[in-house]
Scaffold this active site. Structure first.
Site, PDB file in Angstrom:
ATOM      1  N   LYS A   1       3.493 -14.470 -12.133  1.00  0.00           N
ATOM      2  CA  LYS A   1       1.964 -14.236 -12.364  1.00  0.00           C
ATOM      3  C   LYS A   1       1.171 -15.252 -12.838  1.00  0.00           C
ATOM      4  O   LYS A   1       0.092 -15.157 -12.793  1.00  0.00           O
ATOM      5  CB  LYS A   1       2.072 -12.948 -13.346  1.00  0.00           C
TER       6      LYS A   1
ATOM      7  N   TYR B   1       9.525 -13.519 -13.992  1.00  0.00           N
ATOM      8  CA  TYR B   1       8.053 -12.585 -13.682  1.00  0.00           C
ATOM      9  C   TYR B   1       6.949 -13.010 -14.249  1.00  0.00           C
ATOM     10  O   TYR B   1       5.794 -13.301 -13.629  1.00  0.00           O
ATOM     11  CB  TYR B   1       8.318 -11.054 -14.036  1.00  0.00           C
TER      12      TYR B   1
ATOM     13  N   GLY C   1      -3.282  -4.870 -17.319  1.00  0.00           N
ATOM     14  CA  GLY C   1      -1.974  -4.538 -18.324  1.00  0.00           C
ATOM     15  C   GLY C   1      -0.986  -3.398 -17.859  1.00  0.00           C
ATOM     16  O   GLY C   1      -1.118  -3.364 -16.735  1.00  0.00           O
TER      17      GLY C   1
ATOM     18  N   SER D   1      -1.845 -10.345 -13.505  1.00  0.00           N
ATOM     19  CA  SER D   1      -1.199  -9.388 -14.715  1.00  0.00           C
ATOM     20  C   SER D   1      -1.504 -10.011 -15.931  1.00  0.00           C
ATOM     21  O   SER D   1      -1.533 -11.458 -15.976  1.00  0.00           O
ATOM     22  CB  SER D   1       0.442  -9.282 -14.316  1.00  0.00           C
TER      23      SER D   1
ATOM     24  N   ALA E   1       0.758  -1.090   0.081  1.00  0.00           N
ATOM     25  CA  ALA E   1       0.084  -0.264  -0.168  1.00  0.00           C
ATOM     26  C   ALA E   1       0.735   1.446   0.099  1.00  0.00           C
ATOM     27  O   ALA E   1       0.275   2.337   0.061  1.00  0.00           O
ATOM     28  CB  ALA E   1      -0.857  -0.048   1.245  1.00  0.00           C
ATOM     29  N   THR E   2       2.168   1.337  -0.267  1.00  0.00           N
ATOM     30  CA  THR E   2       2.987   2.395  -0.018  1.00  0.00           C
ATOM     31  C   THR E   2       3.349   2.823  -1.524  1.00  0.00           C
ATOM     32  O   THR E   2       3.598   4.117  -1.531  1.00  0.00           O
ATOM     33  CB  THR E   2       4.533   1.624   0.673  1.00  0.00           C
TER      34      THR E   2
ATOM     35  N   ASP F   1       7.027  -7.244   5.740  1.00  0.00           N
ATOM     36  CA  ASP F   1       7.892  -7.912   4.581  1.00  0.00           C
ATOM     37  C   ASP F   1       7.047  -9.074   4.084  1.00  0.00           C
ATOM     38  O   ASP F   1       7.315  -9.978   4.856  1.00  0.00           O
ATOM     39  CB  ASP F   1       9.267  -7.989   4.869  1.00  0.00           C
ATOM     40  N   VAL F   2       6.338  -9.136   3.007  1.00  0.00           N
ATOM     41  CA  VAL F   2       5.432 -10.303   2.706  1.00  0.00           C
ATOM     42  C   VAL F   2       6.337 -11.436   2.481  1.00  0.00           C
ATOM     43  O   VAL F   2       5.857 -12.687   2.732  1.00  0.00           O
ATOM     44  CB  VAL F   2       4.432 -10.083   1.791  1.00  0.00           C
TER      45      VAL F   2
ATOM     46  N   ARG G   1       8.325   0.069   3.706  1.00  0.00           N
ATOM     47  CA  ARG G   1       8.744   1.437   3.874  1.00  0.00           C
ATOM     48  C   ARG G   1       7.915   2.232   4.949  1.00  0.00           C
ATOM     49  O   ARG G   1       6.796   2.765   4.609  1.00  0.00           O
ATOM     50  CB  ARG G   1       8.722   2.274   2.541  1.00  0.00           C
TER      51      ARG G   1
END
Ligand code: NDP
Ligand code: 8X3
Length: 252
Positions: free
Chosen positions: A157, A153, A184, A140, A10-11, A60-61, A35
């Site tokens: 996804k 990546y 996208g 994504s 959410a940052t 930190d996930v 953060r």
């Protein structure tokens, strides 16, 4: 309204916009990210703009212990989580596989796949105990269509796509909805992170067309969360009008 949304990542970008969108409609908001300086600024802005309850979780996930401890220590009024938005994620690099950096592969897999699992594993028991809930995973276009140099990546996804389907099946007996929203190109800090701070290279990604804005994605996420209890969007692909496929963007 007495509803709680929990937004990971959410940052910045999509997660930050989701926090504002849900706060605007009266949700209490849990904002999570690494953060803490940004969390403090966003918490203050949400409180002053919407007079809503906000709880910041420095999280930190990728760190399962950290996730379990943080979610275990949520104050009572934030424990009844109605909507979890599994948004935290990142891409690092854009190279052919053999030129890629295995340290970056680990970070993408740990964040995009294991991070989503860690947070879901900690939150689902809370949802089961209240007999309802809604998990919205941010996938994504990269999970639908692999593209050259996207290797790891794209694979993470694709894993989000697969996990969204199986979570929907696993959680069916508990009345918990599972939705995947797969965007996208969205102009956020995503490409700055991907290209390790190279702003020129990042800006070029969004040149010559109008990409999605994070607020566009937040609107759709919020819409998915606003449907009646008996209606669920299982899966939604959301593209800029100028983008027809992962690597087909009409630029002027
Ligand atoms: P941003 O870089 O703007 O935001 C990413 C967010 O993820 C930040 O808030 C960051 O917070 C958080 N995050 C990253 N790693 C971790 C971690 N280990 N633990 C906790 N939080 C973490 O990018 P976007 O908003 O674009 O990305 C959000 C999601 O959307 C990602 O899952 C991305 O894959 C997906 N997406 C993005 C698209 C795009 O074109 N931008 C398109 C399709 C999907 P912090 O650094 O403070 O921890
Ligand atoms: C982000 C969109 O096309 O850069 O998931 O992979 S893309």
């Amino acid at each position: 309204m007495d509803k709680v949304v929990f937004v990971t990542g959410a940052t910045s970008g999509i997660g930050k916009s989701c926090a504002f969108r849900f706060a605007a409609s009266g949700y209490k908001v849990i904002i999570a990210g690494r953060r803490s300086d940004r969390l403090a600024i966003i918490e203050a802005a949400l409180k002053s703009e919407f007079s809503t309850d906000v709880f910041s979780l420095m999280l930190d996930v990728t760190n399962r212990e950290n996730v379990d401890q943080a979610i275990g220590s949520l104050p009572e009024k934030f424990r009844k989580i109605d909507v979890l938005i599994n948004n935290a994620g990142l891409a690092l690099g854009l190279e052919p596989l053999h030129e890629g950096n295995p340290v970056e592969w680990d970070r993408m897999i740990d964040t995009n796949v294991k991070g989503l699992l860690n947070v879901s594993h900690a939150v689902i028991p809370l949802m089961i105990s209240q007999g309802k809930g809604h998990i919205i995973n941010i996938g994504s276009i990269a999970g639908r269509e692999a593209y050259a140099k996207g290797n790891v990546y794209c694979a993470t996804k694709a894993a989000v796509d697969s996990l969204s389907k199986t979570m929907r099946m696993d959680l069916l007996p508990y009345g918990i909805k599972v939705t995947q929203i797969a965007p996208g190109a969205v102009e956020t800090e995503f490409s700055i992170v991907r290209f390790n701070g190279d702003e020129q290279r990042a800006n070029a990604v969004y040149k010559g067309f109008e990409p999605l804005h994070p607020e566009d994605v937040a609107d759709v996420v919020h819409y998915a969360a606003s449907l009646p209890a008996h209606v669920n969007i299982n899966d939604l692909l959301l593209m800029p009008t100028a983008q027809a496929a992962a690597t087909q963007i009409y630029r002027v």
